[in-house]
Motif scaffolding. Structure first.
Motif, PDB file in Angstrom:
ATOM      1  N   HIS A  76      37.704  50.595  45.818  1.00  0.00           N
ATOM      2  CA  HIS A  76      36.392  50.140  45.366  1.00  0.00           C
ATOM      3  C   HIS A  76      36.463  48.663  45.016  1.00  0.00           C
ATOM      4  O   HIS A  76      37.547  48.067  45.055  1.00  0.00           O
ATOM      5  CB  HIS A  76      35.886  50.991  44.203  1.00  0.00           C
ATOM      6  N   HIS A  78      35.974  46.840  42.261  1.00  0.00           N
ATOM      7  CA  HIS A  78      36.287  46.279  40.936  1.00  0.00           C
ATOM      8  C   HIS A  78      37.424  45.254  41.028  1.00  0.00           C
ATOM      9  O   HIS A  78      38.331  45.391  41.843  1.00  0.00           O
ATOM     10  CB  HIS A  78      36.664  47.400  39.957  1.00  0.00           C
ATOM     11  N   HIS A  81      41.022  45.906  41.583  1.00  0.00           N
ATOM     12  CA  HIS A  81      41.412  46.592  42.821  1.00  0.00           C
ATOM     13  C   HIS A  81      41.215  45.739  44.072  1.00  0.00           C
ATOM     14  O   HIS A  81      41.789  46.041  45.112  1.00  0.00           O
ATOM     15  CB  HIS A  81      40.626  47.899  42.964  1.00  0.00           C
ATOM     16  N   HIS A 154      33.154  57.497  39.748  1.00  0.00           N
ATOM     17  CA  HIS A 154      33.502  56.204  39.171  1.00  0.00           C
ATOM     18  C   HIS A 154      32.393  55.203  39.504  1.00  0.00           C
ATOM     19  O   HIS A 154      32.027  55.093  40.670  1.00  0.00           O
ATOM     20  CB  HIS A 154      34.840  55.738  39.756  1.00  0.00           C
ATOM     21  N   ASP A 178      40.317  54.879  41.244  1.00  0.00           N
ATOM     22  CA  ASP A 178      39.799  55.242  39.927  1.00  0.00           C
ATOM     23  C   ASP A 178      38.800  56.405  40.080  1.00  0.00           C
ATOM     24  O   ASP A 178      37.899  56.333  40.908  1.00  0.00           O
ATOM     25  CB  ASP A 178      39.052  54.059  39.300  1.00  0.00           C
TER      26      ASP A 178
HETATM   27 ZN   LIG Z   1      37.317  50.756  38.757  1.00  0.00          ZN
END
Ligand SMILES: [Zn+2]
Ligand SMILES: [Zn+2]
Ligand SMILES: [Zn+2]
Length: 274
Positions: A76, A78, A81, A154, A178
């Motif tokens: 994802h 974020h 990451h 998430h 996550d």
């Molecule tokens: Zn995350």
């Protein structure tokens, strides 16, 4: 399948960048396995899961040789990451890739937006950086691996975050963070697999939590259900990772907590063969 845990912390790292809480102070004092960089895993030298802000540190101090990585699989968007700006370093004059040395990047639409903003999809970069959009329950081939993205629980308001089943050389690995406790459609899809390894989100450590992230007790509930539905058995290796300073994940404490539930607690640089 050889899994190298390059980084094992949540977004802030451990000790956290700006933090002086007692857990971060203790981690600084003890050092060693208590020092955690942002999460990423290397599989058989060729597959990298996530591209965190500490990727250069993983190259310097870890076992990561980015020139060997052919497939970059992103969970994802974020910031812990995916840091796409560093991908530009694959190209001239920052590096001199040879013909055929492409890097395939797999991710959701939000990950692609960040990738585009970082200039990674410009015409000259496309020769060596190839983006592949992936979607839940649509399996794709990445080299010899078959990869199935599944919906995570998430940041549901902003993007469809993925966890992945990676099938390679006769082994199945679930890369499960996550995420909180899985959505029902993900449970359903997992029925098709007998997993050899399961990596789960343990951001909340000893705190019982299962929304958006998990703690070890939620991890244990996932384990129990995977076994019950036949997706795992007594030979499956269960691993907890992605720890946060908020829950005192000093290495020795985490090992004990994880062991109680039949899990292995990660540390940076840990290698597990499944
Ligand atoms: Zn995350
Ligand atoms: Zn994270
Ligand atoms: Zn702290």
């Amino acid at each position: 399948m050889k899994i190298t845990f390059n980084g094992t912390a949540a977004a802030e790292g451990f000790p956290a960048l700006f933090c002086e809480c007692e857990h971060c102070q203790k981690a600084r004092e003890l050092g060693g396995k208590n020092i955690r960089t942002r999460s990423s895993c290397l599989i058989d030298e060729e597959y990298l899961i996530d591209f965190p802000p500490d990727v250069y540190m993983h190259v310097l101090h870890g076992k990561l040789r980015l020139s060997s990585v052919k497939h970059l699989i992103i969970t994802h968007s974020h910031s812990d990451h995916f840091q796409p700006y560093e991908l530009n370093m694959k190209l001239k004059p920052f590096a001199y890739p040879k013909e055929g040395e492409e890097l395939y990047v797999y991710g959701n639409d939000r990950v692609y937006e960040k990738y585009k903003q970082a200039g990674c999809d410009s015409e000259e970069r496309k020769e060596f950086l190839k983006y592949v959009h992936v979607y839940p329950r649509k399996a794709f081939k990445a080299g010899e691996a078959e990869v199935l993205p599944l919906k995570a629980d998430h940041d549901n308001e902003n993007e469809i975050c993925h966890i992945y089943v990676i099938s390679l050389r006769g082994k199945n690995l679930l890369y499960g963070h996550d995420t909180g406790y899985f959505p029902e459609e993900t449970w359903e899809a997992l029925k098709e697999f007998k997993l050899d390894g399961v990596i789960l989100d343990c951001t909340f450590g000893g705190v019982d939590w299962d929304k958006g992230h998990m703690g070890i007790e939620a991890n244990a509930r996932v384990k129990e259900r995977l076994i019950k539905q036949g997706s795992a058995d007594e030979n499956t290796i269960f691993i907890a990772t992605h720890f946060s300073h908020n829950i005192r994940p000093l290495y020795e404490d985490m090992v004990q907590l994880a062991q109680k539930h039949g899990f292995i607690a990660t540390y940076d640089g840990m290698v597990i063969e499944i």
